[in-house]
Design a protein around this motif. Sequence first.
Motif, PDB file in Angstrom:
ATOM      1  N   VAL A   3       0.843  -1.198   0.000  1.00 51.83           N
ATOM      2  CA  VAL A   3       0.000   0.000   0.000  1.00 51.83           C
ATOM      3  C   VAL A   3       0.878   1.248   0.000  1.00 51.83           C
ATOM      4  N   ARG A   4       1.870   1.289   0.881  1.00 52.45           N
ATOM      5  CA  ARG A   4       2.762   2.443   0.969  1.00 52.45           C
ATOM      6  C   ARG A   4       3.478   2.683  -0.359  1.00 52.45           C
ATOM      7  N   ALA A   5       4.007   1.625  -0.942  1.00 49.81           N
ATOM      8  CA  ALA A   5       4.741   1.754  -2.207  1.00 49.81           C
ATOM      9  C   ALA A   5       3.823   2.200  -3.345  1.00 49.81           C
ATOM     10  N   MET A   6       2.602   1.651  -3.398  1.00 44.87           N
ATOM     11  CA  MET A   6       1.663   2.047  -4.458  1.00 44.87           C
ATOM     12  C   MET A   6       1.261   3.505  -4.293  1.00 44.87           C
ATOM     13  N   GLU A   7       0.968   3.923  -3.073  1.00 48.13           N
ATOM     14  CA  GLU A   7       0.575   5.318  -2.867  1.00 48.13           C
ATOM     15  C   GLU A   7       1.722   6.265  -3.196  1.00 48.13           C
ATOM     16  N   ALA A   8       2.972   5.849  -2.934  1.00 48.78           N
ATOM     17  CA  ALA A   8       4.129   6.671  -3.300  1.00 48.78           C
ATOM     18  C   ALA A   8       4.255   6.772  -4.824  1.00 48.78           C
ATOM     19  N   GLU A   9       4.058   5.665  -5.521  1.00 51.33           N
ATOM     20  CA  GLU A   9       4.102   5.668  -6.991  1.00 51.33           C
ATOM     21  C   GLU A   9       3.020   6.583  -7.556  1.00 51.33           C
ATOM     22  N   ASP A  54      -4.025  12.487  -7.145  1.00 52.27           N
ATOM     23  CA  ASP A  54      -4.665  12.497  -5.835  1.00 52.27           C
ATOM     24  C   ASP A  54      -5.561  11.264  -5.759  1.00 52.27           C
ATOM     25  N   LEU A  55      -4.961  10.147  -5.363  1.00 54.59           N
ATOM     26  CA  LEU A  55      -5.672   8.874  -5.359  1.00 54.59           C
ATOM     27  C   LEU A  55      -5.148   8.030  -4.215  1.00 54.59           C
ATOM     28  N   ARG A  56      -6.038   7.418  -3.462  1.00 56.05           N
ATOM     29  CA  ARG A  56      -5.654   6.521  -2.376  1.00 56.05           C
ATOM     30  C   ARG A  56      -5.649   5.077  -2.877  1.00 56.05           C
ATOM     31  N   PHE A  57      -5.057   4.195  -2.085  1.00 54.61           N
ATOM     32  CA  PHE A  57      -4.921   2.797  -2.480  1.00 54.61           C
ATOM     33  C   PHE A  57      -6.275   2.143  -2.732  1.00 54.61           C
ATOM     34  N   ASN A  58      -7.263   2.397  -1.860  1.00 51.87           N
ATOM     35  CA  ASN A  58      -8.588   1.794  -2.071  1.00 51.87           C
ATOM     36  C   ASN A  58      -9.201   2.249  -3.393  1.00 51.87           C
ATOM     37  N   PHE A  91      -7.457   3.120  -6.041  1.00 52.18           N
ATOM     38  CA  PHE A  91      -6.694   2.362  -7.038  1.00 52.18           C
ATOM     39  C   PHE A  91      -7.294   0.967  -7.210  1.00 52.18           C
ATOM     40  N   LEU A  92      -7.593   0.299  -6.089  1.00 55.25           N
ATOM     41  CA  LEU A  92      -8.163  -1.052  -6.167  1.00 55.25           C
ATOM     42  C   LEU A  92      -9.511  -1.061  -6.888  1.00 55.25           C
ATOM     43  N   ILE A  93     -10.325  -0.059  -6.634  1.00 55.34           N
ATOM     44  CA  ILE A  93     -11.624   0.037  -7.305  1.00 55.34           C
ATOM     45  C   ILE A  93     -11.433   0.164  -8.809  1.00 55.34           C
ATOM     46  N   LEU A  94     -10.536   1.056  -9.215  1.00 52.54           N
ATOM     47  CA  LEU A  94     -10.263   1.223 -10.646  1.00 52.54           C
ATOM     48  C   LEU A  94      -9.715  -0.069 -11.251  1.00 52.54           C
ATOM     49  N   LYS A  95      -8.838  -0.731 -10.516  1.00 57.90           N
ATOM     50  CA  LYS A  95      -8.244  -1.984 -11.006  1.00 57.90           C
ATOM     51  C   LYS A  95      -9.315  -3.055 -11.209  1.00 57.90           C
ATOM     52  N   ARG A  96     -10.181  -3.222 -10.218  1.00 54.36           N
ATOM     53  CA  ARG A  96     -11.240  -4.238 -10.332  1.00 54.36           C
ATOM     54  C   ARG A  96     -12.168  -3.950 -11.499  1.00 54.36           C
ATOM     55  N   LEU A  97     -12.550  -2.685 -11.665  1.00 54.15           N
ATOM     56  CA  LEU A  97     -13.426  -2.336 -12.783  1.00 54.15           C
ATOM     57  C   LEU A  97     -12.726  -2.552 -14.113  1.00 54.15           C
ATOM     58  N   ALA A  98     -11.438  -2.231 -14.183  1.00 52.08           N
ATOM     59  CA  ALA A  98     -10.687  -2.431 -15.423  1.00 52.08           C
ATOM     60  C   ALA A  98     -10.537  -3.914 -15.739  1.00 52.08           C
ATOM     61  N   MET A  99     -10.333  -4.726 -14.714  1.00 50.83           N
ATOM     62  CA  MET A  99     -10.084  -6.152 -14.925  1.00 50.83           C
ATOM     63  C   MET A  99     -11.368  -6.960 -15.098  1.00 50.83           C
ATOM     64  N   CYS A 109       2.683   1.536 -12.516  1.00 46.98           N
ATOM     65  CA  CYS A 109       2.950   1.669 -11.076  1.00 46.98           C
ATOM     66  C   CYS A 109       2.764   0.325 -10.388  1.00 46.98           C
ATOM     67  N   ASN A 110       1.651  -0.314 -10.689  1.00 47.89           N
ATOM     68  CA  ASN A 110       1.338  -1.624 -10.113  1.00 47.89           C
ATOM     69  C   ASN A 110       2.436  -2.629 -10.450  1.00 47.89           C
ATOM     70  N   ASP A 111       2.838  -2.661 -11.714  1.00 47.82           N
ATOM     71  CA  ASP A 111       3.874  -3.603 -12.147  1.00 47.82           C
ATOM     72  C   ASP A 111       5.192  -3.354 -11.418  1.00 47.82           C
ATOM     73  N   ARG A 112       5.584  -2.083 -11.262  1.00 50.27           N
ATOM     74  CA  ARG A 112       6.845  -1.763 -10.575  1.00 50.27           C
ATOM     75  C   ARG A 112       6.810  -2.193  -9.110  1.00 50.27           C
ATOM     76  N   VAL A 113       5.715  -1.923  -8.436  1.00 50.68           N
ATOM     77  CA  VAL A 113       5.614  -2.268  -7.016  1.00 50.68           C
ATOM     78  C   VAL A 113       5.660  -3.784  -6.828  1.00 50.68           C
ATOM     79  N   LEU A 114       4.908  -4.508  -7.643  1.00 48.76           N
ATOM     80  CA  LEU A 114       4.893  -5.968  -7.491  1.00 48.76           C
ATOM     81  C   LEU A 114       6.224  -6.593  -7.892  1.00 48.76           C
TER      82      LEU A 114
END
Length: 152
Positions: free
Chosen positions: A27-33, A40-44, A46-54, A117-122
């Motif tokens: 979470v910390r790394a994703m929010e930093a990215e 201006d986006l929080r981790f939750n 990001f997760l919402i956007l990811k789920r809708l995209a996927m 961002c997601n790819d770099r963090v993982l």
Amino acid sequence: MNTSSVHPGSPRESLGVLLGLVRAEVVRAMEAEIADKGLDLRFNQFLILKRLAMLGPMSATELARAVELDGGAMTRQLDQLERKGYLRRCPHEQDRRALRIELTEDGDALWQQLTSCNDRVLAAAQRSLDKTEREQLHAYLERVLRALRDKD
């Protein structure tokens, strides 16, 4: 992160604590990215956007379940993302009382930015693992998740 608990010779953390620490660092790394991109986006969110995209459009209840938020928290997140123009609530095709949540063009474009961002963090999280270890870790975590969800 306090790594004293994971140094050789120190007592091992419990599985629950270790999973919690790993999640907190992701979470910390994703929010930093995300912040580095000036967003201006929080981790939750990001997760919402990811789920809708996927997974594509879904109801708020389905989305809340997919990102593990309660109904009130989901409504607040959806309101914020809708105000930013990243998603919209649309009438359900079969049930006119229900709404489906879907990404807008801006939301889809934002998701395209966030995938790197997601790819770099993982990748950073797994950099000390070889390919076989990565596959094993994934398989082990899937088994743990299935065991926890199995009610029998």
